[in-house]
Design an enzyme around this catalytic site. Structure first.
Site, mmCIF file in Angstrom:
data_model
loop_
_atom_site.group_PDB
_atom_site.id
_atom_site.type_symbol
_atom_site.label_atom_id
_atom_site.label_comp_id
_atom_site.label_asym_id
_atom_site.label_seq_id
_atom_site.Cartn_x
_atom_site.Cartn_y
_atom_site.Cartn_z
ATOM 1 N N HIS A 117 -6.613 21.059 50.299
ATOM 2 C CA HIS A 117 -7.223 19.903 49.643
ATOM 3 C C HIS A 117 -8.420 20.351 48.831
ATOM 4 O O HIS A 117 -9.202 21.160 49.313
ATOM 5 C CB HIS A 117 -7.673 18.876 50.687
ATOM 6 C CG HIS A 117 -8.389 17.718 50.087
ATOM 7 N ND1 HIS A 117 -7.725 16.705 49.418
ATOM 8 C CD2 HIS A 117 -9.716 17.418 50.013
ATOM 9 C CE1 HIS A 117 -8.614 15.826 48.976
ATOM 10 N NE2 HIS A 117 -9.830 16.239 49.327
ATOM 11 N N VAL A 142 23.583 10.979 14.381
ATOM 12 C CA VAL A 142 23.413 11.497 13.019
ATOM 13 C C VAL A 142 24.779 11.702 12.371
ATOM 14 O O VAL A 142 25.689 12.276 12.967
ATOM 15 C CB VAL A 142 22.605 12.810 13.052
ATOM 16 C CG1 VAL A 142 22.596 13.477 11.684
ATOM 17 C CG2 VAL A 142 21.188 12.529 13.520
ATOM 18 N N ALA A 199 17.287 14.587 21.796
ATOM 19 C CA ALA A 199 16.132 14.430 22.687
ATOM 20 C C ALA A 199 16.402 15.157 23.989
ATOM 21 O O ALA A 199 16.175 14.627 25.076
ATOM 22 C CB ALA A 199 15.846 12.951 22.932
ATOM 23 N N ARG A 226 23.193 24.292 22.877
ATOM 24 C CA ARG A 226 23.536 25.671 22.547
ATOM 25 C C ARG A 226 24.957 25.942 23.009
ATOM 26 O O ARG A 226 25.460 25.283 23.908
ATOM 27 C CB ARG A 226 22.543 26.633 23.226
ATOM 28 C CG ARG A 226 21.120 26.427 22.709
ATOM 29 C CD ARG A 226 20.134 27.361 23.374
ATOM 30 N NE ARG A 226 20.408 28.754 23.132
ATOM 31 C CZ ARG A 226 20.053 29.430 22.038
ATOM 32 N NH1 ARG A 226 19.394 28.821 21.068
ATOM 33 N NH2 ARG A 226 20.345 30.711 21.911
ATOM 34 N N ILE A 285 14.916 21.110 24.487
ATOM 35 C CA ILE A 285 14.381 21.855 23.338
ATOM 36 C C ILE A 285 13.816 20.895 22.291
ATOM 37 O O ILE A 285 12.724 21.092 21.763
ATOM 38 C CB ILE A 285 15.468 22.787 22.752
ATOM 39 C CG1 ILE A 285 15.809 23.872 23.787
ATOM 40 C CG2 ILE A 285 15.018 23.424 21.444
ATOM 41 C CD1 ILE A 285 16.953 24.803 23.385
ATOM 42 N N VAL A 336 20.722 20.080 19.187
ATOM 43 C CA VAL A 336 21.769 19.335 19.900
ATOM 44 C C VAL A 336 22.462 20.188 20.957
ATOM 45 O O VAL A 336 23.577 19.891 21.373
ATOM 46 C CB VAL A 336 22.811 18.747 18.928
ATOM 47 C CG1 VAL A 336 22.175 17.714 18.017
ATOM 48 C CG2 VAL A 336 23.478 19.843 18.101
ATOM 49 N N ALA A 350 17.074 30.549 31.761
ATOM 50 C CA ALA A 350 16.769 31.969 31.925
ATOM 51 C C ALA A 350 16.833 32.387 33.392
ATOM 52 O O ALA A 350 17.386 33.440 33.732
ATOM 53 C CB ALA A 350 15.381 32.254 31.354
HETATM 54 P P1 FAD Z 1 20.142 35.613 25.617
HETATM 55 O O1 FAD Z 1 18.717 35.434 25.970
HETATM 56 O O2 FAD Z 1 20.674 34.827 24.472
HETATM 57 O O3 FAD Z 1 20.345 37.162 25.370
HETATM 58 C C1 FAD Z 1 21.558 37.706 24.963
HETATM 59 C C2 FAD Z 1 21.295 39.013 24.256
HETATM 60 O O4 FAD Z 1 22.539 39.657 24.042
HETATM 61 C C3 FAD Z 1 20.653 38.847 22.885
HETATM 62 O O5 FAD Z 1 19.616 39.766 22.728
HETATM 63 C C4 FAD Z 1 21.803 39.144 21.926
HETATM 64 O O6 FAD Z 1 21.350 39.688 20.699
HETATM 65 C C5 FAD Z 1 22.579 40.163 22.731
HETATM 66 N N1 FAD Z 1 23.982 40.305 22.325
HETATM 67 C C6 FAD Z 1 24.906 39.347 22.098
HETATM 68 N N2 FAD Z 1 26.085 39.893 21.776
HETATM 69 C C7 FAD Z 1 25.919 41.243 21.809
HETATM 70 C C8 FAD Z 1 26.763 42.345 21.585
HETATM 71 N N3 FAD Z 1 28.036 42.192 21.264
HETATM 72 N N4 FAD Z 1 26.231 43.588 21.701
HETATM 73 C C9 FAD Z 1 24.940 43.764 22.048
HETATM 74 N N5 FAD Z 1 24.102 42.754 22.274
HETATM 75 C C10 FAD Z 1 24.581 41.504 22.169
HETATM 76 N N6 FAD Z 1 15.251 28.645 29.512
HETATM 77 C C11 FAD Z 1 14.432 28.527 30.570
HETATM 78 O O7 FAD Z 1 14.854 28.833 31.690
HETATM 79 N N7 FAD Z 1 13.139 28.087 30.431
HETATM 80 C C12 FAD Z 1 12.636 27.734 29.222
HETATM 81 O O8 FAD Z 1 11.476 27.340 29.128
HETATM 82 C C13 FAD Z 1 13.471 27.836 28.089
HETATM 83 N N8 FAD Z 1 13.012 27.507 26.876
HETATM 84 C C14 FAD Z 1 13.820 27.663 25.781
HETATM 85 C C15 FAD Z 1 13.320 27.311 24.533
HETATM 86 C C16 FAD Z 1 14.111 27.465 23.407
HETATM 87 C C17 FAD Z 1 13.557 27.093 22.046
HETATM 88 C C18 FAD Z 1 15.434 28.009 23.539
HETATM 89 C C19 FAD Z 1 16.287 28.231 22.339
HETATM 90 C C20 FAD Z 1 15.936 28.346 24.780
HETATM 91 C C21 FAD Z 1 15.135 28.167 25.918
HETATM 92 N N9 FAD Z 1 15.608 28.477 27.191
HETATM 93 C C22 FAD Z 1 14.792 28.316 28.271
HETATM 94 C C23 FAD Z 1 16.975 28.978 27.423
HETATM 95 C C24 FAD Z 1 16.947 30.483 27.598
HETATM 96 O O9 FAD Z 1 16.397 31.074 26.451
HETATM 97 C C25 FAD Z 1 18.361 30.996 27.845
HETATM 98 O O10 FAD Z 1 18.911 30.328 28.956
HETATM 99 C C26 FAD Z 1 18.354 32.488 28.129
HETATM 100 O O11 FAD Z 1 17.792 33.197 27.051
HETATM 101 C C27 FAD Z 1 19.768 33.001 28.414
HETATM 102 O O12 FAD Z 1 19.707 34.339 28.725
HETATM 103 P P2 FAD Z 1 20.921 35.338 28.415
HETATM 104 O O13 FAD Z 1 20.443 36.678 28.829
HETATM 105 O O14 FAD Z 1 22.158 34.799 29.000
HETATM 106 O O15 FAD Z 1 21.117 35.289 26.831
HETATM 107 P P1 AMP Z 2 20.428 19.558 25.199
HETATM 108 O O1 AMP Z 2 21.894 19.786 25.407
HETATM 109 O O2 AMP Z 2 19.641 19.290 26.447
HETATM 110 O O3 AMP Z 2 19.793 20.614 24.336
HETATM 111 O O4 AMP Z 2 20.321 18.204 24.366
HETATM 112 C C1 AMP Z 2 20.939 17.975 23.123
HETATM 113 C C2 AMP Z 2 20.905 16.479 22.838
HETATM 114 O O5 AMP Z 2 21.376 16.246 21.515
HETATM 115 C C3 AMP Z 2 21.809 15.665 23.775
HETATM 116 O O6 AMP Z 2 21.022 14.685 24.408
HETATM 117 C C4 AMP Z 2 22.845 15.049 22.831
HETATM 118 O O7 AMP Z 2 23.210 13.733 23.222
HETATM 119 C C5 AMP Z 2 22.116 15.007 21.481
HETATM 120 N N1 AMP Z 2 23.022 14.974 20.319
HETATM 121 C C6 AMP Z 2 24.163 15.700 20.121
HETATM 122 N N2 AMP Z 2 24.747 15.406 18.921
HETATM 123 C C7 AMP Z 2 23.955 14.457 18.322
HETATM 124 C C8 AMP Z 2 23.996 13.728 17.056
HETATM 125 N N3 AMP Z 2 24.971 13.912 16.147
HETATM 126 N N4 AMP Z 2 23.005 12.831 16.786
HETATM 127 C C9 AMP Z 2 22.002 12.639 17.680
HETATM 128 N N5 AMP Z 2 21.913 13.284 18.872
HETATM 129 C C10 AMP Z 2 22.861 14.187 19.203
#
Ligand code: FAD
Ligand code: AMP
Length: 467
Positions: A443, A237, A181, A271, A184, A269, A319
């Site tokens: 307002h 889980v 919870a 990243r 994501i 759970v 991001a």
């Molecule tokens: P990434 O976006 O993961 O980019 C890394 C890039 O590097 C990728 O394209 C990858 O392919 C590339 N790469 C990796 N290794 C290599 C290599 N060796 N050579 C070349 N390329 C490589 N964050 C927010 O702030 N707001 C949100 O609303 C939000 N919503 C999200 C929803 C979901 C479902 C998910 C999964 C994430 C969300 N996030 C959100 C988190 C956000 O996506 C990440 O924090 C952000 O993308 C991190 O940016 P980054 O550039 O560090 O990495």
């Molecule tokens: P976030 O790190 O914000 O993406 O949240 C991930 C959530 O997954 C955290 O609140 C964790 O406590 C929960 N979580 C991690 N492992 C488990 C598991 N095995 N069963 C249920 N919840 C979990």
């Protein structure tokens, strides 16, 4: 630059603005096999999730809120294929936009994998298998993160899925189970709940949204449960197996061992940093115990001229945090001043109601032993929120009792993610509650709730009773 996500691509553009010659290598491959810039955020994270949150919320409002406005809407039908096409086209548009920005800034994009070699050389393997080597004065690692897999529930990407898979379902699951919870899990659970799925969310912790201010978390849990999200806390889980087109999930809670069956299981759970094959031995780059690339306060790794930013280094996986680090590094490389203020990074959960905060929670302030004043203003007392049929939640401001400095702002309610920008700016400028009190707010706007919460800090709110 290795990686063109929200950390890497701004770093590339800023470095080019600073007059450097920039090459950005990115390995992202979409499910259709095509390359794209933008990383997780644009392709499989922030943007597609917000597209679906918006569409699904509109469906929900059309079905259950239009009547209150006196609008009778009959025959409202979900066309998931169109909704998904819209999501995909927004993503295509945004990722293509980075290509245009690169061209305009003079950044060379290469689609392929980058691998740091000793001596600031980068081996590039293009998707067609061809190899080359680049020599760089500076290398920025921005390789991002990947979904954490549970040993007890391995991804098969059909029934046991990650967040990317869950953004691309082509039908609404009848019953959906979400593990985690967190941000994501709640966003994805909300999307599919609004589109008609029965959703169970299993969370190992006893506290809901333990990272958030607990008053906010309590309010959020109440709303989510009212929307039909079946959130089970203290549910850890222990296993998942697929048979006959369904997933059987086992978990343990206070009552003992439990099982449930679902059509899909989303594992959300958290990243973990992604650094697979990112650097060769002998480069001087090191990982910490949790797998993050080790960096100092200014994102320098242990290797001279090698920097790392975004999700692959410590700090919140957001991001905008990565973007700020990327820009700062590009400026530091060019000999300019740069600083990332890690104390003032806003967090947003794009559910309905939205949740957003910046600075310390009440629990953190109390644990630090700081004497504070608290002002709360409910959106029920906001004319604009009422007009929007969205008068739920509140704004809560914490200010130090001695200096009046704002320590934290917590919002649950309409457009919280937009409203938090004012609080973030105020905190960046080390504003006091009085500074907000003396700032004129138009307002009727939702932002007036911040003004009134600041007044409530000194029990001088006008539009709600001071307690
Ligand atoms: P990434 O976006 O993961 O980019 C890394 C890039 O590097 C990728 O394209 C990858 O392919 C590339 N790469 C990796 N290794 C290599 C290599 N060796 N050579 C070349 N390329 C490589 N964050 C927010 O702030 N707001 C949100 O609303 C939000 N919503 C999200 C929803 C979901 C479902 C998910 C999964 C994430 C969300 N996030 C959100 C988190 C956000 O996506 C990440 O924090 C952000 O993308 C991190 O940016 P980054 O550039 O560090 O990495
Ligand atoms: P976030 O790190 O914000 O993406 O949240 C991930 C959530 O997954 C955290 O609140 C964790 O406590 C929960 N979580 C991690 N492992 C488990 C598991 N095995 N069963 C249920 N919840 C979990």
């Amino acid at each position: 630059m290795i990686g063109a996500g929200p950390a890497g691509y701004p770093a590339a553009i800023r470095a080019a603005q600073n007059g450097l010659k920039v090459v950005c290598v990115d390995a992202w491959v979409n499910r259709d096999g095509g390359s794209a810039l933008g990383g997780t955020c644009l392709n499989a994270g922030c943007i597609p999730s917000k597209a679906l949150l918006e569409s699904s919320e509109l469906l929900h409002r059309a079905r259950s809120e239009f009547a209150a406005h006196g609008i009778t809407a009959s025959g409202i039908v979900l066309d998931l294929a169109v909704m998904q096409k819209r999501r995909a086209s927004i993503v295509r548009n945004m990722t293509g936009g980075i290509g245009s920005l690169f061209k305009a800034a003079g950044v060379t994009a290469i689609f392929g994998r980058g691998r740091l070699l000793p001596g600031r050389r980068v081996e590039v393997t293009r998707h067609d298998g061809s190899r080359s080597e680049l020599d760089a004065r500076h290398v920025v690692l921005a390789s991002g993160s990947e979904p954490t897999e549970l040993k007890s529930a391995r991804f098969d990407h059909e029934y046991i899925v990650d967040s990317w898979d869950a953004l691309e379902f082509d039908s609404v699951p009848g019953k959906l189970c979400v593990i985690g919870a967190g941000v994501i899990g709640l966003e994805l659970g909300s999307v599919w709940r609004r589109l008609g799925a029965e959703v169970v969310v299993l969370e190992a912790l006893e506290n809901f949204l333990a990272i958030a201010d607990q008053q906010l978390a309590g309010e959020a849990a109440r709303h989510f449960r009212k929307q039909g999200l079946d959130i089970r806390l203290g549910a850890k889980v222990t296993g998942a197996s697929v048979a006959n087109g369904a997933v059987s999930v086992s978990y343990s809670d206070r009552a003992g061992a439990q099982t449930l069956t679902a059509d899909k299981l989303i594992v959300a759970v958290g990243r973990r940093p992604y650094t697979t094959d990112l650097y060769a031995p002998g480069t001087g780059v090191e990982l910490d115990q949790r797998g993050f690339i080790q960096v100092d306060d200014q994102c320098r790794t242990g290797a001279d001229g090698v920097w790392a930013v975004g999700d692959c280094v410590r700090g919140p996986m957001l991001a905008h945090k990565g973007k700020e680090e990327g820009i700062a590094v590009a400026d530091l490389i060019a000999g300019r001043y740069a600083h990332v203020n890690y104390d003032v990074i806003p967090s947003v959960i794009y559910t309905a109601p939205e949740i957003a905060w910046v600075g310390q929670t009440e629990e953190q302030v109390r644990a630090a032993g700081t004497d504070c004043k608290i002002g709360v203003f409910p959106f029920a007392a906001s004319g604009r929120a009422r007009a929007m049929e969205a008068a739920v939640g509140f704004v809560k401001i914490l200010a130090a009792r001695d200096s009046d400095t704002i320590l934290g702002v917590h919002i649950i309610g309409p457009m919280a993610g937009e409203l938090i920008a004012e609080a973030t700016l105020a905190m960046e400028f080390q504003a006091s509650a009085e500074d907000l009190q003396r700032t004129i707010h138009a307002h009727p706007t939702l932002a007036e709730a911040l003004h009134e919460a600041a007044l409530a800090v000194d029990k001088r709110a006008i539009d709600s009773i001071n307690r």
